[in-house]
Design a protein around this motif. Structure first.
Motif, PDB file in Angstrom:
ATOM      1  N   ILE A 143       6.602   7.953   2.514  1.00 37.28           N
ATOM      2  CA  ILE A 143       6.412   6.733   3.429  1.00 37.28           C
ATOM      3  C   ILE A 143       4.953   7.018   4.309  1.00 37.28           C
ATOM      4  O   ILE A 143       4.038   6.202   4.419  1.00 37.28           O
ATOM      5  CB  ILE A 143       7.380   6.881   4.486  1.00 37.28           C
ATOM      6  CG1 ILE A 143       8.985   6.262   3.890  1.00 37.28           C
ATOM      7  CG2 ILE A 143       7.395   5.762   5.665  1.00 37.28           C
ATOM      8  CD1 ILE A 143       9.920   6.242   4.772  1.00 37.28           C
ATOM      9  N   GLN A 144       4.827   8.392   4.557  1.00 38.75           N
ATOM     10  CA  GLN A 144       3.705   8.475   5.377  1.00 38.75           C
ATOM     11  C   GLN A 144       2.274   8.439   4.391  1.00 38.75           C
ATOM     12  O   GLN A 144       1.390   7.811   4.882  1.00 38.75           O
ATOM     13  CB  GLN A 144       3.697   9.817   5.919  1.00 38.75           C
ATOM     14  CG  GLN A 144       4.813  10.307   6.998  1.00 38.75           C
ATOM     15  CD  GLN A 144       4.863  11.837   7.018  1.00 38.75           C
ATOM     16  OE1 GLN A 144       4.521  12.688   6.647  1.00 38.75           O
ATOM     17  NE2 GLN A 144       5.761  12.039   8.344  1.00 38.75           N
ATOM     18  N   ALA A 145       2.554   8.995   3.373  1.00 37.50           N
ATOM     19  CA  ALA A 145       1.498   8.617   2.329  1.00 37.50           C
ATOM     20  C   ALA A 145       1.267   7.186   2.112  1.00 37.50           C
ATOM     21  O   ALA A 145       0.106   6.725   1.893  1.00 37.50           O
ATOM     22  CB  ALA A 145       1.813   9.310   1.027  1.00 37.50           C
ATOM     23  N   GLY A 190     -10.956   2.511  -2.230  1.00 37.16           N
ATOM     24  CA  GLY A 190     -10.162   3.809  -1.862  1.00 37.16           C
ATOM     25  C   GLY A 190     -10.268   4.594  -2.897  1.00 37.16           C
ATOM     26  O   GLY A 190      -9.733   5.552  -2.730  1.00 37.16           O
ATOM     27  N   THR A 191     -11.033   4.565  -4.027  1.00 39.71           N
ATOM     28  CA  THR A 191     -11.125   5.458  -4.871  1.00 39.71           C
ATOM     29  C   THR A 191     -11.859   6.785  -4.366  1.00 39.71           C
ATOM     30  O   THR A 191     -11.478   7.857  -4.931  1.00 39.71           O
ATOM     31  CB  THR A 191     -11.963   5.016  -6.306  1.00 39.71           C
ATOM     32  OG1 THR A 191     -11.269   3.764  -6.533  1.00 39.71           O
ATOM     33  CG2 THR A 191     -11.886   6.012  -7.660  1.00 39.71           C
ATOM     34  N   THR A 223      -2.313   5.105   2.562  1.00 33.81           N
ATOM     35  CA  THR A 223      -2.963   4.460   1.501  1.00 33.81           C
ATOM     36  C   THR A 223      -3.094   3.095   1.730  1.00 33.81           C
ATOM     37  O   THR A 223      -3.985   2.499   1.332  1.00 33.81           O
ATOM     38  CB  THR A 223      -1.875   4.461   0.235  1.00 33.81           C
ATOM     39  OG1 THR A 223      -1.485   6.085  -0.208  1.00 33.81           O
ATOM     40  CG2 THR A 223      -2.601   4.106  -1.050  1.00 33.81           C
ATOM     41  N   TYR A 224      -2.082   2.377   2.509  1.00 38.37           N
ATOM     42  CA  TYR A 224      -2.302   0.948   2.835  1.00 38.37           C
ATOM     43  C   TYR A 224      -3.578   0.809   3.782  1.00 38.37           C
ATOM     44  O   TYR A 224      -4.481  -0.173   3.292  1.00 38.37           O
ATOM     45  CB  TYR A 224      -1.011   0.712   3.382  1.00 38.37           C
ATOM     46  CG  TYR A 224      -1.026  -0.802   4.190  1.00 38.37           C
ATOM     47  CD1 TYR A 224      -0.779  -1.768   3.606  1.00 38.37           C
ATOM     48  CD2 TYR A 224      -1.609  -0.889   5.486  1.00 38.37           C
ATOM     49  CE1 TYR A 224      -1.056  -3.293   4.015  1.00 38.37           C
ATOM     50  CE2 TYR A 224      -1.707  -2.152   6.085  1.00 38.37           C
ATOM     51  CZ  TYR A 224      -1.463  -3.347   5.360  1.00 38.37           C
ATOM     52  OH  TYR A 224      -1.294  -4.626   5.780  1.00 38.37           O
ATOM     53  N   LYS A 225      -3.695   1.557   4.729  1.00 35.23           N
ATOM     54  CA  LYS A 225      -4.715   1.734   5.674  1.00 35.23           C
ATOM     55  C   LYS A 225      -6.160   2.052   4.963  1.00 35.23           C
ATOM     56  O   LYS A 225      -7.173   1.554   5.383  1.00 35.23           O
ATOM     57  CB  LYS A 225      -4.512   2.741   6.782  1.00 35.23           C
ATOM     58  CG  LYS A 225      -3.562   2.302   7.794  1.00 35.23           C
ATOM     59  CD  LYS A 225      -3.870   0.871   8.187  1.00 35.23           C
ATOM     60  CE  LYS A 225      -5.160   0.669   8.806  1.00 35.23           C
ATOM     61  NZ  LYS A 225      -5.490  -0.747   9.192  1.00 35.23           N
ATOM     62  N   ILE A 226      -6.017   2.547   3.824  1.00 34.12           N
ATOM     63  CA  ILE A 226      -7.559   3.017   2.946  1.00 34.12           C
ATOM     64  C   ILE A 226      -8.127   1.479   2.764  1.00 34.12           C
ATOM     65  O   ILE A 226      -9.385   1.288   2.717  1.00 34.12           O
ATOM     66  CB  ILE A 226      -7.174   3.611   1.902  1.00 34.12           C
ATOM     67  CG1 ILE A 226      -7.059   5.055   2.314  1.00 34.12           C
ATOM     68  CG2 ILE A 226      -8.410   3.528   1.003  1.00 34.12           C
ATOM     69  CD1 ILE A 226      -6.544   6.002   0.921  1.00 34.12           C
ATOM     70  N   VAL A 273       2.825   5.616  -8.937  1.00 36.52           N
ATOM     71  CA  VAL A 273       3.879   4.759  -8.564  1.00 36.52           C
ATOM     72  C   VAL A 273       3.418   4.153  -7.061  1.00 36.52           C
ATOM     73  O   VAL A 273       3.650   2.731  -6.799  1.00 36.52           O
ATOM     74  CB  VAL A 273       5.328   5.041  -8.578  1.00 36.52           C
ATOM     75  CG1 VAL A 273       6.161   4.075  -8.034  1.00 36.52           C
ATOM     76  CG2 VAL A 273       5.733   5.498  -9.976  1.00 36.52           C
ATOM     77  N   LEU A 274       3.340   5.034  -6.348  1.00 33.31           N
ATOM     78  CA  LEU A 274       3.136   4.579  -4.860  1.00 33.31           C
ATOM     79  C   LEU A 274       1.632   3.800  -4.723  1.00 33.31           C
ATOM     80  O   LEU A 274       1.893   2.620  -4.119  1.00 33.31           O
ATOM     81  CB  LEU A 274       2.870   5.739  -3.985  1.00 33.31           C
ATOM     82  CG  LEU A 274       2.425   5.604  -2.358  1.00 33.31           C
ATOM     83  CD1 LEU A 274       3.490   4.592  -1.713  1.00 33.31           C
ATOM     84  CD2 LEU A 274       2.026   6.974  -1.798  1.00 33.31           C
ATOM     85  N   LEU A 275       0.857   3.972  -5.622  1.00 32.67           N
ATOM     86  CA  LEU A 275      -0.342   3.387  -5.568  1.00 32.67           C
ATOM     87  C   LEU A 275      -0.429   1.950  -6.150  1.00 32.67           C
ATOM     88  O   LEU A 275      -0.829   0.780  -5.426  1.00 32.67           O
ATOM     89  CB  LEU A 275      -1.548   4.006  -6.191  1.00 32.67           C
ATOM     90  CG  LEU A 275      -2.700   3.402  -6.397  1.00 32.67           C
ATOM     91  CD1 LEU A 275      -3.399   3.662  -4.883  1.00 32.67           C
ATOM     92  CD2 LEU A 275      -3.783   4.462  -7.276  1.00 32.67           C
ATOM     93  N   ALA A 276       0.501   1.980  -7.239  1.00 32.36           N
ATOM     94  CA  ALA A 276       0.742   0.554  -7.785  1.00 32.36           C
ATOM     95  C   ALA A 276       1.515  -0.196  -6.680  1.00 32.36           C
ATOM     96  O   ALA A 276       1.151  -1.660  -6.628  1.00 32.36           O
ATOM     97  CB  ALA A 276       1.657   0.865  -8.982  1.00 32.36           C
TER      98      ALA A 276
END
Length: 455
Positions: A38-40, A235-236, A44-47, A254-257
């Motif tokens: 969840i934290q990751a 984000g890369t 990732t979203y904020k990136i 999976v999280l990134l997708a």
């Protein structure tokens, strides 16, 4: 892995050849507390979701909403594919601590390492400077609305206030702690998105307001939007840092997708409603299109500005991570007696350097378009493909080789298109009449002239 004498990539533990100084951030990641899924996800979203989306309604108006949607989908899917390639490379190397530039250096040598570092630093500097400029302009706009001359007419005072707020955030030393500010920012941002979307839908449905027909296709608008769209998907350059902080790094793909799918939905839905609501009257930053005399509009805009503020450390950290690799700087930062004080001094000086750039940056849209094309394009599209082809050159299928050539060509064309749109002053002003030019300048001075200019 490392490059053999004949240029082929072979399996080998790379840590010995990287010559990473002891005590660096890279060697202390394992000692730091790791982030859960969840934290990751919040990080990732904020990136991705930050400042760029505030410019999207204006770009939708310039480009046409259908063409803008197609461009966003292509760039978003392309960026995810490039990130997926980097994850495959990292899995093959089997070193989760390695960064994008280190992976590139192993494949192509120090020249690729240096090129990726330059693009990463350039893109992240553009992001952090854009954040500072936006917060400065936000304070100026608020000062004009509140009739505070010190804020409205002075460039230095709003910037000084911004720096006093940002400097403490820049002193955060553990990437894991960023999930706290990232979580707060995400919650606030979601509230702001929902509220502004509700406001926009009400404006669209208001029968007393005459709405203009929406542009669908305007290929000339890609000059304005290509680099800016790339800018928002940079984000890369950062996502490998998020991967380092995860407990279960194998879940990153999976999280990134999932995050990229959510981002694409937000990137289209919010700008589409805003463009439909304001039409050609949309401002460069959509928050400035609302009437701040309405306290509700001002509060929502203020909340979103706070999300930009607390997202600053997440964008600032990768720059430090690259700069601190310099051996001489390592000695200064890890001095046995003065290391702690030196590290704080170094961070403060870097932020002040960004403030100097922000002070002379007047056109954020042009900054985003140019830096997104020059630095974001290679990181998001070109380098990952070159690196993957090198690492997997013996097993790469003909079909994938052709796909990578097509994507490489399209990515290069998009970057060149954005660069041309940024540096071509004649093109940027070719369709602006004298009356519209005067109105645009007057609108920047006083919001009350809106009806005079557009009626």
């Amino acid at each position: 892995m490392e490059a053999s004498q004949n240029g082929n990539v072979i399996d080998k533990a790379p840590s010995a050849s990287l010559n990473i100084p002891e005590g660096s951030d890279l060697n202390t990641y394992k000692k730091k507390k790791e982030s859960n899924l969840i934290q990751a996800g919040f990080n990732t979203y904020k990136i991705f979701v930050g400042l760029g989306i505030l410019v999207f309604p204006y770009l939708f108006q310039k480009t046409g909403w259908i063409l803008a949607l197609l461009s966003l989908v292509f760039i978003g899917v392309f960026t995810y594919y490039a990130m997926y390639l980097v994850l495959q490379i990292a899995d093959r190397v089997d070193k989760s601590e390695l960064t994008l530039y280190e992976l590139g250096g192993i494949a192509y040598g120090p020249h690729m390492d240096f090129a990726i570092k330059c693009c990463m630093v350039g893109s992240q500097v553009a992001v952090t400077v854009s954040y500072i400029v936006f917060l400065r302009d936000f304070m100026k706009h608020a000062g004009c609305q509140a009739d505070v001359p010190a804020l409205c007419t002075n460039e230095f005072i709003p910037l000084l206030i911004t720096m006093l707020v940002i400097l403490p955030l820049s002193l955060i030393t553990n990437f894991h702690h960023f999930h706290i500010t990232s979580t707060i920012a995400t919650i606030i941002q979601m509230v702001a998105f929902i509220s502004l979307s509700f406001i926009n839908s009400k404006i669209v449905q208001d029968p007393t307001i005459e709405h203009e027909p929406m542009n669908t296709f305007n290929f000339e608008g890609l000059y304005y939007s290509a680099g800016a769209f790339i800018f928002t998907f940079e984000g890369t350059a950062v996502f490998m840092d998020v991967r380092k902080s995860m407990k279960k790094k194998e879940h990153m793909s999976v999280l990134l997708a999932c995050v990229m799918l959510l981002v694409l939905v937000i990137y289209f839905a919010f700008p589409f409603l805003a463009y439909n609501a304001f039409g050609s009257k949309i401002r460069n930053f959509v928050l400035f299109s609302y009437d701040w005399d309405n306290k509700f509009y001002f509060i929502i805009s203020f909340l979103y500005a706070m999300t930009i503020l607390v997202s600053f450390p997440l964008q600032f950290y990768p720059i430090l991570d690259i700069l601190q690799i310099n051996p001489n700087l390592q000695k200064f930062l890890h001095d046995p007696e003065m290391g702690r004080r030196n590290r704080k001094f170094f961070r403060i000086m870097v932020v002040l350097g960004f403030a100097m750039i922000a002070y002379f940056s007047k056109n954020i849209a042009k900054l985003m378009n140019f830096f997104g094309s020059v630095f974001g394009g290679p990181i998001s599209f070109l380098f990952p493909i070159l690196m993957f082809n090198k690492y997997f050159e013996t097993t790469l299928t003909t079909r994938r080789r052709i796909l990578h050539k097509i994507l490489f060509t399209l990515g290069s064309l998009l970057s060149l298109l954005g660069i041309w749109g940024s540096v071509s002053y004649t093109h940027l002003r070719a369709h602006e009449t004298g009356r519209n030019l005067v109105c645009r300048l007057l609108l920047e001075k006083k919001n009350a002239l809106t009806k005079l200019c557009f009626n």
